[in-house]
Design a protein around this motif. Structure first.
Motif, PDB file in Angstrom:
ATOM      1  N   UNK A   3      14.814  53.145  74.318  1.00  0.00           N
ATOM      2  CA  UNK A   3      14.060  52.745  73.138  1.00  0.00           C
ATOM      3  C   UNK A   3      12.736  52.109  73.564  1.00  0.00           C
ATOM      4  N   UNK A   4      11.675  52.431  72.842  1.00  0.00           N
ATOM      5  CA  UNK A   4      10.373  51.822  73.070  1.00  0.00           C
ATOM      6  C   UNK A   4       9.795  51.352  71.735  1.00  0.00           C
ATOM      7  N   UNK A   5       8.977  50.304  71.792  1.00  0.00           N
ATOM      8  CA  UNK A   5       8.080  50.030  70.675  1.00  0.00           C
ATOM      9  C   UNK A   5       6.930  51.028  70.758  1.00  0.00           C
ATOM     10  N   UNK A   6       6.112  51.087  69.715  1.00  0.00           N
ATOM     11  CA  UNK A   6       4.977  52.013  69.740  1.00  0.00           C
ATOM     12  C   UNK A   6       4.009  51.654  70.861  1.00  0.00           C
ATOM     13  N   UNK A   7       3.696  50.381  71.020  1.00  0.00           N
ATOM     14  CA  UNK A   7       2.753  49.996  72.077  1.00  0.00           C
ATOM     15  C   UNK A   7       3.316  50.317  73.457  1.00  0.00           C
ATOM     16  N   UNK A   8       4.619  50.090  73.666  1.00  0.00           N
ATOM     17  CA  UNK A   8       5.222  50.391  74.961  1.00  0.00           C
ATOM     18  C   UNK A   8       5.241  51.895  75.219  1.00  0.00           C
ATOM     19  N   UNK A   9       5.488  52.680  74.165  1.00  0.00           N
ATOM     20  CA  UNK A   9       5.478  54.129  74.321  1.00  0.00           C
ATOM     21  C   UNK A   9       4.091  54.622  74.712  1.00  0.00           C
ATOM     22  N   UNK A  10       3.058  54.065  74.104  1.00  0.00           N
ATOM     23  CA  UNK A  10       1.694  54.448  74.473  1.00  0.00           C
ATOM     24  C   UNK A  10       1.387  54.081  75.923  1.00  0.00           C
TER      25      UNK A  10
END
Length: 357
Positions: A3-10
């Protein structure tokens, strides 16, 4: 499942190889477009506590039909193989499910690290505001925080580019207040109280232009924000709050104060009106006082450094230490020079002698 947050995924996704991960996000908006061949597709905007991203859903993809049936505000878990290029995130082999129950409540609670940072930043804002000596500006700030604090804490500093997330305005204002405090120490000719309260109010119109609902991470639109913009709204708000505090019992003690209350009000309004620095960037007035010049540059510096931080995290590295240009920055970025960290032996050799006298 990762699982990632959006900022972590970016931060993690690049052009290749794809990253298999899930991200929980809220459908903020969607708009239908056409390809050059005339085929329809959707540009879907998803958001969470840390940021937002756009996802293209082509007409022959399952997501196209599914997104058309999702109301704005729907919270979903997107599981996909993610890549990222200069245009943003791309998801292949996407599957999705709507969040319910505990998963949905956990999503609305937001990212813990972001929430903690914004709590500390809010404490910074209230501490600086409480320390202002000018009783007019002190009363104005207190009235603003007391009446509109929750709305302030939900607002973003922008719709995109910098601090474009729920609570982003708090982060932006807190950092600007820290810089303003340092600037006033370095330049004693600056009116510290005026500069700090100018920072507090410079973007206060964004409580309507870049506002979030009480629950959720989808930034909405308002007629006031669209038809007026945050600078006129900020001027109107400060005038309204000023009239309110001027009618309070304590205001009778302000009559003999210098500078006169009307001058204080006018200088504060000038900071709001001129903080974009130039007519072409939306300022109805140009900076004409030391505090106005300082506020404009502090605002611009914090916005630009936030953009650079995001760009380093999200941009593709096109060569060693060179990162692909990210709008609205003017050029490719180069990796910053790390601070010098002296090895213990060198540090000891460079220590000043203690037996000179």
């Amino acid at each position: 499942m990762t699982f990632f947050t959006i900022s972590a995924l970016k931060e993690q996704a690049g052009e290749q190889p794809p990253i298999a991960a899930a991200v929980d996000c809220e459908l903020q908006s969607r708009s239908q477009r056409q390809t050059k061949a005339g085929k329809p597709y959707l540009v879907i905007t998803f958001a969470d506590a840390t940021g937002s991203f756009n996802l293209n859903a082509w007409s022959d993809a399952p997501m196209f039909e599914a997104a058309q049936g999702m109301p704005d505000g729907t919270v979903v878990r997107l599981d996909a193989e993610w890549t990222q290029n200069q245009y943003g995130l791309n998801g292949a082999n996407i599957s999705w499910e709507r969040l319910t129950g505990e998963d949905l409540e956990a999503f609305y609670a937001g990212d813990a690290a972001t929430a903690e940072k914004q709590r500390r930043d809010w404490e910074t804002i209230t501490t600086f505001a409480a320390g202002v000596k000018d009783p007019r500006l002190h009363a104005l700030a207190k009235r603003f925080i007391d009446d509109l604090g929750p709305k302030f804490r939900r607002a973003a500093a922008a719709r995109k580019n910098h601090h474009a997330r729920r609570g982003g305005l708090v982060e932006h204002v807190a950092q600007m207040m820290r810089m303003a405090d340092l600037a006033a120490s370095a330049y004693p000719q600056l009116n510290r109280d005026l500069l700090l309260i100018g920072v507090l109010f410079h973007d206060c119109g964004k409580l309507w232009e870049n506002q979030y609902p009480e629950r959720g991470f989808a930034q909405g639109y308002t007629l006031h924000g669209e038809m007026l913009g945050h600078i006129p709204l900020g001027i109107e708000l400060v005038n309204k709050l000023w009239r309110d505090v001027a009618e309070s019992p304590v205001a009778k003690d302000w009559l003999p104060l210098e500078p006169a209350s009307e001058s204080v009000r006018l200088h504060l309004l000038h900071l709001i009106a001129s903080h974009h620095g130039d007519y072409q960037f939306g300022s109805p007035a140009l900076p004409r006082t030391p505090e106005a010049i300082a506020l404009h540059h502090i605002d611009n510096l914090d916005a630009k450094l936030e953009m650079m931080k995001d760009a380093y995290a999200n941009a593709n590295e096109i060569s060693v230490g060179i990162y692909e240009k990210q709008f609205p920055l003017p050029a490719n970025l180069v990796a910053p020079l790390p601070a010098f960290d002296a090895p213990p032996l060198i540090a000891a050799e460079n220590e000043p002698a203690t037996d000179l006298f």
